[in-house]
Design a protein around this motif. Structure first.
Motif, PDB file in Angstrom:
ATOM      1  N   ILE A 144       0.825  -1.219   0.000  1.00 62.09           N
ATOM      2  CA  ILE A 144       0.000   0.000   0.000  1.00 62.09           C
ATOM      3  C   ILE A 144       0.857   1.266   0.000  1.00 62.09           C
ATOM      4  CG2 ILE A 144      -2.026  -1.057   1.072  1.00 62.09           C
ATOM      5  CD1 ILE A 144      -1.035  -0.106   3.778  1.00 62.09           C
ATOM      6  N   TYR A 145       2.131   1.152  -0.397  1.00 59.40           N
ATOM      7  CA  TYR A 145       3.039   2.299  -0.300  1.00 59.40           C
ATOM      8  C   TYR A 145       3.551   2.783  -1.654  1.00 59.40           C
ATOM      9  CZ  TYR A 145       2.867   1.206   4.635  1.00 59.40           C
ATOM     10  OH  TYR A 145       2.421   0.958   5.919  1.00 59.40           O
ATOM     11  N   ASP A 146       2.856   2.399  -2.727  1.00 55.41           N
ATOM     12  CA  ASP A 146       3.093   3.044  -4.007  1.00 55.41           C
ATOM     13  C   ASP A 146       2.345   4.378  -3.989  1.00 55.41           C
ATOM     14  OD1 ASP A 146       3.764   3.568  -6.650  1.00 55.41           O
ATOM     15  OD2 ASP A 146       2.197   2.259  -7.479  1.00 55.41           O
ATOM     16  N   ALA A 147       2.732   5.328  -4.844  1.00 56.23           N
ATOM     17  CA  ALA A 147       2.002   6.598  -4.934  1.00 56.23           C
ATOM     18  C   ALA A 147       2.144   7.174  -6.338  1.00 56.23           C
ATOM     19  CB  ALA A 147       2.507   7.603  -3.898  1.00 56.23           C
ATOM     20  N   GLU A 148       1.046   7.756  -6.831  1.00 54.33           N
ATOM     21  CA  GLU A 148       1.053   8.400  -8.141  1.00 54.33           C
ATOM     22  C   GLU A 148       0.369   9.762  -8.099  1.00 54.33           C
ATOM     23  OE1 GLU A 148      -0.451   5.892 -11.230  1.00 54.33           O
ATOM     24  OE2 GLU A 148       0.893   4.230 -10.763  1.00 54.33           O
ATOM     25  N   ALA A 149       0.066  10.266  -6.892  1.00 56.20           N
ATOM     26  CA  ALA A 149      -0.764  11.467  -6.811  1.00 56.20           C
ATOM     27  C   ALA A 149      -0.397  12.316  -5.597  1.00 56.20           C
ATOM     28  CB  ALA A 149      -2.235  11.060  -6.734  1.00 56.20           C
ATOM     29  N   PHE A 150      -0.411  13.628  -5.804  1.00 57.51           N
ATOM     30  CA  PHE A 150      -0.240  14.555  -4.687  1.00 57.51           C
ATOM     31  C   PHE A 150      -0.684  15.951  -5.094  1.00 57.51           C
ATOM     32  CE2 PHE A 150       3.199  15.947  -7.093  1.00 57.51           C
ATOM     33  CZ  PHE A 150       4.218  16.621  -6.440  1.00 57.51           C
ATOM     34  N   PHE A 151      -0.860  16.817  -4.090  1.00 54.66           N
ATOM     35  CA  PHE A 151      -1.087  18.242  -4.357  1.00 54.66           C
ATOM     36  C   PHE A 151      -0.498  19.061  -3.220  1.00 54.66           C
ATOM     37  CE2 PHE A 151      -5.369  16.997  -2.556  1.00 54.66           C
ATOM     38  CZ  PHE A 151      -5.295  17.724  -1.376  1.00 54.66           C
ATOM     39  N   HIS A 152      -0.366  20.353  -3.469  1.00 54.38           N
ATOM     40  CA  HIS A 152       0.168  21.290  -2.473  1.00 54.38           C
ATOM     41  C   HIS A 152      -0.973  22.083  -1.861  1.00 54.38           C
ATOM     42  CE1 HIS A 152       1.978  24.974  -0.870  1.00 54.38           C
ATOM     43  NE2 HIS A 152       3.090  24.287  -0.763  1.00 54.38           N
ATOM     44  N   TRP A 153      -0.905  22.258  -0.539  1.00 58.00           N
ATOM     45  CA  TRP A 153      -1.889  23.103   0.124  1.00 58.00           C
ATOM     46  C   TRP A 153      -1.320  23.628   1.431  1.00 58.00           C
ATOM     47  CZ3 TRP A 153      -5.773  25.814  -1.385  1.00 58.00           C
ATOM     48  CH2 TRP A 153      -6.638  26.383  -0.457  1.00 58.00           C
ATOM     49  N   ASP A 154      -1.323  24.943   1.598  1.00 60.10           N
ATOM     50  CA  ASP A 154      -1.001  25.606   2.857  1.00 60.10           C
ATOM     51  C   ASP A 154       0.349  25.157   3.435  1.00 60.10           C
ATOM     52  OD1 ASP A 154      -1.440  27.386   4.927  1.00 60.10           O
ATOM     53  OD2 ASP A 154      -2.566  25.942   6.136  1.00 60.10           O
ATOM     54  N   GLY A 155       1.381  25.209   2.605  1.00 62.97           N
ATOM     55  CA  GLY A 155       2.730  24.916   3.069  1.00 62.97           C
ATOM     56  C   GLY A 155       3.088  23.449   3.154  1.00 62.97           C
ATOM     57  N   HIS A 156       2.191  22.574   2.710  1.00 64.72           N
ATOM     58  CA  HIS A 156       2.434  21.134   2.793  1.00 64.72           C
ATOM     59  C   HIS A 156       2.105  20.434   1.480  1.00 64.72           C
ATOM     60  CE1 HIS A 156       2.131  22.177   7.102  1.00 64.72           C
ATOM     61  NE2 HIS A 156       2.923  21.138   7.294  1.00 64.72           N
ATOM     62  N   LEU A 157       2.690  19.265   1.329  1.00 61.48           N
ATOM     63  CA  LEU A 157       2.397  18.399   0.203  1.00 61.48           C
ATOM     64  C   LEU A 157       1.617  17.198   0.713  1.00 61.48           C
ATOM     65  CD1 LEU A 157       5.937  18.726  -1.293  1.00 61.48           C
ATOM     66  CD2 LEU A 157       3.859  19.500  -2.457  1.00 61.48           C
ATOM     67  N   TYR A 158       0.470  16.902   0.077  1.00 56.25           N
ATOM     68  CA  TYR A 158      -0.387  15.802   0.472  1.00 56.25           C
ATOM     69  C   TYR A 158      -0.269  14.689  -0.566  1.00 56.25           C
ATOM     70  CZ  TYR A 158      -2.349  18.785   4.068  1.00 56.25           C
ATOM     71  OH  TYR A 158      -2.492  19.591   5.176  1.00 56.25           O
ATOM     72  N   ILE A 159       0.173  13.521  -0.133  1.00 53.63           N
ATOM     73  CA  ILE A 159       0.459  12.391  -1.004  1.00 53.63           C
ATOM     74  C   ILE A 159      -0.623  11.333  -0.833  1.00 53.63           C
ATOM     75  CG2 ILE A 159       2.151  10.588  -1.555  1.00 53.63           C
ATOM     76  CD1 ILE A 159       4.234  12.516  -0.154  1.00 53.63           C
ATOM     77  N   PHE A 160      -1.146  10.837  -1.954  1.00 49.67           N
ATOM     78  CA  PHE A 160      -2.197   9.825  -1.948  1.00 49.67           C
ATOM     79  C   PHE A 160      -1.615   8.525  -2.500  1.00 49.67           C
ATOM     80  CE2 PHE A 160      -4.157  13.894  -1.917  1.00 49.67           C
ATOM     81  CZ  PHE A 160      -5.363  13.759  -1.243  1.00 49.67           C
ATOM     82  N   THR A 161      -1.606   7.489  -1.689  1.00 49.46           N
ATOM     83  CA  THR A 161      -0.969   6.243  -2.111  1.00 49.46           C
ATOM     84  C   THR A 161      -1.876   5.452  -3.052  1.00 49.46           C
ATOM     85  OG1 THR A 161      -1.796   4.914  -0.256  1.00 49.46           O
ATOM     86  CG2 THR A 161       0.292   6.114   0.060  1.00 49.46           C
ATOM     87  N   LYS A 162      -1.247   4.515  -3.780  1.00 49.38           N
ATOM     88  CA  LYS A 162      -1.958   3.641  -4.708  1.00 49.38           C
ATOM     89  C   LYS A 162      -1.889   2.209  -4.182  1.00 49.38           C
ATOM     90  CE  LYS A 162      -2.188   2.271  -9.566  1.00 49.38           C
ATOM     91  NZ  LYS A 162      -1.587   2.421 -10.919  1.00 49.38           N
ATOM     92  N   ASP A 163      -3.043   1.634  -3.930  1.00 48.34           N
ATOM     93  CA  ASP A 163      -3.129   0.301  -3.342  1.00 48.34           C
ATOM     94  C   ASP A 163      -2.765  -0.766  -4.373  1.00 48.34           C
ATOM     95  OD1 ASP A 163      -3.757  -1.971  -1.952  1.00 48.34           O
ATOM     96  OD2 ASP A 163      -5.788  -1.355  -1.411  1.00 48.34           O
ATOM     97  N   ARG A 164      -1.774  -1.612  -4.045  1.00 46.21           N
ATOM     98  CA  ARG A 164      -1.405  -2.757  -4.880  1.00 46.21           C
ATOM     99  C   ARG A 164      -1.467  -4.067  -4.081  1.00 46.21           C
ATOM    100  NH1 ARG A 164       0.683  -1.532  -9.792  1.00 46.21           N
ATOM    101  NH2 ARG A 164       1.271   0.640 -10.188  1.00 46.21           N
ATOM    102  N   SER A 165      -2.212  -4.056  -2.996  1.00 47.36           N
ATOM    103  CA  SER A 165      -2.274  -5.216  -2.106  1.00 47.36           C
ATOM    104  C   SER A 165      -2.971  -6.402  -2.760  1.00 47.36           C
ATOM    105  CB  SER A 165      -3.009  -4.844  -0.820  1.00 47.36           C
ATOM    106  OG  SER A 165      -4.327  -4.391  -1.113  1.00 47.36           O
ATOM    107  N   ARG A 166      -2.632  -7.591  -2.279  1.00 44.32           N
ATOM    108  CA  ARG A 166      -3.265  -8.835  -2.713  1.00 44.32           C
ATOM    109  C   ARG A 166      -3.672  -9.628  -1.465  1.00 44.32           C
ATOM    110  NH1 ARG A 166      -2.549  -6.147  -6.424  1.00 44.32           N
ATOM    111  NH2 ARG A 166      -1.823  -6.666  -8.541  1.00 44.32           N
ATOM    112  N   PRO A 167      -4.968  -9.826  -1.205  1.00 46.15           N
ATOM    113  CA  PRO A 167      -6.108  -9.343  -1.994  1.00 46.15           C
ATOM    114  C   PRO A 167      -6.254  -7.817  -1.879  1.00 46.15           C
ATOM    115  CG  PRO A 167      -6.873 -10.330   0.042  1.00 46.15           C
ATOM    116  CD  PRO A 167      -5.399 -10.616  -0.023  1.00 46.15           C
ATOM    117  N   TYR A 168      -6.962  -7.255  -2.826  1.00 45.62           N
ATOM    118  CA  TYR A 168      -7.081  -5.794  -2.920  1.00 45.62           C
ATOM    119  C   TYR A 168      -7.897  -5.229  -1.761  1.00 45.62           C
ATOM    120  CZ  TYR A 168      -8.007  -1.213  -5.043  1.00 45.62           C
ATOM    121  OH  TYR A 168      -8.096   0.126  -5.310  1.00 45.62           O
TER     122      TYR A 168
END
Length: 286
Positions: free
Chosen positions: A149-173
């Motif tokens: 669950i620690y892959d990531a392909e997405a983020f944005f900047h807001w109020d002095g911080h970067l917010y990272i959204f992970t990509k789930d690759r778990s088995r089972p999902y």
């Protein structure tokens, strides 16, 4: 000319005349062949769109117009494209490249490159500062398949911080998206887990491949293959409580990128996959 030839010619002309189906997306243009794996997009104004490609491609950023035609490219100094997956900007004009693609969950060198506003660069190179980080909850590299669950392909900047959204690759999902926050400053940071999102349990559509927040800070946009997820009336510090509306775009390709053009208009890009993709689209929030 016999009737069979005439009929064949008519069928071919009719097929060519038919407009390609893009579902509810407004097709703006097709990226050039050398931008077949666009993985992140960002915009400063209504003229240029900045894009990157993911692993195996150059350490460059590219400017395209709203028809996806390339205008220029800049070589990012002191940066290596291990797996560039998303772009975002801050209100001061800095551009951030998320080098955090981690398909196998084995990387210990996750990073984000911070660049000055590329539209002010007059040459063909641009400097960068390196922000490094790690997920404190990950103990093994790689973890068990049930904890991928620690892959990531997405983020944005807001109020002095970067917010990272992970990509789930778990088995089972598991259908789990972790949301982490790090400062937007150069240094080595321990990412703070601020919440968990479960969009749905369909791996083909619910794994987050792009993210952005509207300029007014009122809407979060997450993208998956064929689906757009919009979150409103949220508290970023308790994002787990956010209700995301699911919007089927009626166009299922390898969509990797999303950004707000304005508070109600979204730009979307997909990668080339066989005969599909490599396009720039827009979508209006209703």
């Amino acid at each position: 000319m016999n009737k069979l030839v005439i009929l064949s010619s008519f069928i071919i002309l009719q097929a060519c005349a038919q407009k390609t189906w893009h579902g509810d997306l407004n097709h703006l243009g097709k990226f050039p062949n050398n931008l077949s794996e666009v993985s992140g997009i960002a915009i400063y104004n209504d003229h240029l769109i900045w894009v990157i490609e993911d692993n195996g491609n150059k350490d460059d950023i590219y400017a395209v117009n709203h028809q996806a035609i390339m205008v220029k490219s800049l070589d990012v100094k002191d940066a290596e494209n291990k797996d560039w997956e998303d772009l975002t900007t801050d209100k001061e004009g800095n551009l951030y490249i998320g080098d955090f693609g981690n398909n196998g969950n084995y990387r210990k060198d996750l990073s984000i490159y911070k660049l000055p506003n590329p539209e002010r660069e007059k040459g063909n190179k641009i400097p960068s500062d390196k922000i490094t980080f790690h997920y404190p909850e990950q103990k093994k590299f790689p973890p068990k398949k049930s904890r991928l669950i620690y892959d990531a392909e997405a983020f944005f900047h807001w109020d002095g911080h970067l917010y990272i959204f992970t990509k789930d690759r778990s088995r089972p999902y598991l259908g789990k998206t972790l949301v982490y926050r790090i400062p937007d400053k150069k240094g080595n940071h321990k990412a703070k887990l601020v919440g968990t999102i479960n969009l749905c349990n369909d791996q083909d559509h619910c794994s987050v491949t792009g993210a952005d927040i509207s300029e007014d800070g009122k809407t979060i946009a997450l993208i998956g293959y064929g689906y757009l997820y919009l979150g409103k009336d949220f508290n970023i510090d308790i994002i787990s409580e956010t209700k995301f509306d699911s919007i089927y775009l009626k166009h299922e390709t390898q969509i990797e990128s999303v950004c707000f053009l304005d508070n109600t208009t979204i730009l979307i890009a997909d990668e080339q996959s066989k005969t599909k993709g490599r396009n720039l689209y827009s979508y209006t929030i209703k």
